[in-house]
Design a protein around this motif. Structure first.
Motif, PDB file in Angstrom:
ATOM      1  N   ALA A  18       0.829  -1.212   0.000  1.00  0.00           N
ATOM      2  CA  ALA A  18       0.000   0.000   0.000  1.00  0.00           C
ATOM      3  C   ALA A  18       0.860   1.256   0.000  1.00  0.00           C
ATOM      4  O   ALA A  18       0.550   2.243  -0.676  1.00  0.00           O
ATOM      5  CB  ALA A  18      -0.930  -0.003   1.216  1.00  0.00           C
ATOM      6  N   ALA A  19       1.959   1.211   0.743  1.00  0.00           N
ATOM      7  CA  ALA A  19       2.859   2.369   0.795  1.00  0.00           C
ATOM      8  C   ALA A  19       3.564   2.569  -0.543  1.00  0.00           C
ATOM      9  O   ALA A  19       3.777   3.706  -0.984  1.00  0.00           O
ATOM     10  CB  ALA A  19       3.878   2.181   1.905  1.00  0.00           C
ATOM     11  N   ILE A  20       3.920   1.471  -1.189  1.00  0.00           N
ATOM     12  CA  ILE A  20       4.555   1.580  -2.506  1.00  0.00           C
ATOM     13  C   ILE A  20       3.581   2.168  -3.518  1.00  0.00           C
ATOM     14  O   ILE A  20       3.937   3.030  -4.325  1.00  0.00           O
ATOM     15  CB  ILE A  20       5.053   0.197  -2.979  1.00  0.00           C
ATOM     16  CG1 ILE A  20       6.200  -0.275  -2.084  1.00  0.00           C
ATOM     17  CG2 ILE A  20       5.515   0.262  -4.439  1.00  0.00           C
ATOM     18  CD1 ILE A  20       6.693  -1.665  -2.403  1.00  0.00           C
ATOM     19  N   ASP A  21       2.322   1.706  -3.465  1.00  0.00           N
ATOM     20  CA  ASP A  21       1.316   2.235  -4.389  1.00  0.00           C
ATOM     21  C   ASP A  21       1.148   3.741  -4.212  1.00  0.00           C
ATOM     22  O   ASP A  21       1.043   4.490  -5.200  1.00  0.00           O
ATOM     23  CB  ASP A  21      -0.027   1.536  -4.159  1.00  0.00           C
ATOM     24  CG  ASP A  21      -0.029   0.116  -4.692  1.00  0.00           C
ATOM     25  OD1 ASP A  21       0.882  -0.227  -5.471  1.00  0.00           O
ATOM     26  OD2 ASP A  21      -0.924  -0.666  -4.311  1.00  0.00           O
ATOM     27  N   LYS A  22       1.145   4.194  -2.982  1.00  0.00           N
ATOM     28  CA  LYS A  22       1.010   5.630  -2.721  1.00  0.00           C
ATOM     29  C   LYS A  22       2.214   6.391  -3.268  1.00  0.00           C
ATOM     30  O   LYS A  22       2.083   7.461  -3.863  1.00  0.00           O
ATOM     31  CB  LYS A  22       0.873   5.857  -1.216  1.00  0.00           C
ATOM     32  CG  LYS A  22       0.598   7.305  -0.840  1.00  0.00           C
ATOM     33  CD  LYS A  22       0.353   7.434   0.654  1.00  0.00           C
ATOM     34  CE  LYS A  22       0.061   8.896   1.028  1.00  0.00           C
ATOM     35  NZ  LYS A  22      -0.181   9.046   2.487  1.00  0.00           N
ATOM     36  N   ARG A  23       3.384   5.809  -3.089  1.00  0.00           N
ATOM     37  CA  ARG A  23       4.607   6.458  -3.550  1.00  0.00           C
ATOM     38  C   ARG A  23       4.624   6.562  -5.082  1.00  0.00           C
ATOM     39  O   ARG A  23       4.979   7.600  -5.638  1.00  0.00           O
ATOM     40  CB  ARG A  23       5.816   5.673  -3.062  1.00  0.00           C
ATOM     41  CG  ARG A  23       7.159   6.314  -3.403  1.00  0.00           C
ATOM     42  CD  ARG A  23       8.303   5.390  -2.997  1.00  0.00           C
ATOM     43  NE  ARG A  23       8.424   5.264  -1.570  1.00  0.00           N
ATOM     44  CZ  ARG A  23       9.374   5.835  -0.840  1.00  0.00           C
ATOM     45  NH1 ARG A  23      10.299   6.574  -1.441  1.00  0.00           N
ATOM     46  NH2 ARG A  23       9.422   5.669   0.455  1.00  0.00           N
TER      47      ARG A  23
END
Length: 316
Positions: free
Chosen positions: A134-139
């Motif tokens: 999820a954090a990668i997707d946001k980044r």
């Protein structure tokens, strides 16, 4: 000779390979291989054997694309089994003959062990530096919004041309004559097939297809830019290849690739960079903590230089 300076253009949209995935067939094959017979002996001899589990362990260490190839090509999988058996037999024989205790072999084993452990350690650091999905997707969504030009395909132009070799008076007279015929309504494609010296496009009626600016030599690009509508003809244009008559066929604007089109590329780039940064940071930390003795180092280097054999005299 195909016209015009087909240079690689770094301003074009970047393309990076996405993370490789197994095909469904490969996944099924791999699952079947280990589902019920992991201890089944596949080959034996020389006092050792290789079973299905040995092969599974070896394959799990391979990059995904390599592993998929082995799973999809039975002959390569058979060869892998034979190679594993050969390696194990030779290693067993080396151990039995006392080679593991020789100084040279012992040194190689020790350094190999250190290298493997060091690599495992930095790999674990890299893995721990990888954020949750999820954090990668946001980044990557932020990257996409902040750097839209990275994902824009360039405007392209479709053109045809007739190339006359040479730049002398005869060549120019021929080019001017063809241009006048075209202005009088002659068929461009027919004249290109008959007269063009560009083998890459002559057979196609001079068709160069769609291409971005910068793909052709500057003189060609400049003449094409000056044409305002499909069907427009350029004057005779001189380039390093000879003399050209150019006809504009169509233009299409650049487009922005959608996030869905580039998200896998961005995800792979982002994970790779985060992991590489983590590895680099750890290496720098260890190096910064090291304390060397400059005097001892200089003395050591000087001594090694003194002991080194003199270079052989060059033959005259």
């Amino acid at each position: 000779m195909f016209l015009p300076n087909r240079r690689n253009n770094p301003s074009q949209h970047p393309r990076h390979l996405p993370l490789l995935r197994f095909t469904m067939a490969a996944m099924v094959a791999f699952s079947a291989m280990g589902s019920h017979a992991s201890g089944t002996v596949l080959i034996e001899g020389g006092g050792v054997s290789i079973n299905a589990q040995d092969v599974q362990v070896e394959m799990q260490r391979m990059p995904a694309a390599v592993r998929e190839r082995f799973l999809s090509e039975p002959d390569q999988l058979r060869e892998l089994v034979q190679t594993l058996h050969l390696r194990k037999v030779l290693a067993t024989q080396a151990q039995a003959s006392g080679l593991a205790q020789s100084p040279e072999t012992a040194y190689k084993l020790a350094t190999a062990r250190e290298s493997i452990l060091a690599e495992a350690y930095v790999d674990r650091i890299a893995e721990s530096a990888t954020p949750a999905p999820a954090a990668i997707d946001k980044r990557i969504q932020s990257i996409y919004k902040a750097e839209p030009e990275r994902f824009r395909t360039p405007a392209e132009t479709h053109a045809r041309h007739i190339l006359i070799k040479g730049k002398d008076a005869d060549a120019r007279a021929q080019a001017e004559k063809l241009l006048q015929e075209l202005r009088n309504g002659a068929d461009f494609e027919a004249l290109a097939r008959e007269h063009s010296a560009d083998p890459g496009s002559a057979a196609k009626g001079g068709d160069l297809g769609f291409f971005p600016k910068g793909k052709m030599v500057p003189a060609f690009d400049a003449a094409l830019d000056a044409l305002d509508k499909p069907g427009s003809l350029s004057p005779v244009v001189e380039s390093e290849f000879g003399l050209h008559i150019i006809r504009l066929e169509a233009r299409k604007p650049g487009t922005l690739r959608s996030f869905d089109e580039v998200k896998e590329q961005l995800r792979a780039e982002t994970v790779a960079k985060l992991q590489q940064d983590a590895r680099k940071k750890e290496v720098e930390r260890v190096r910064n903590e090291a304390k060397g003795d400059a005097g001892a180092m200089d003395a050591f280097i000087a001594e090694q230089k003194r002991l080194a054999p003199a270079p052989a005299a060059q033959a005259k």
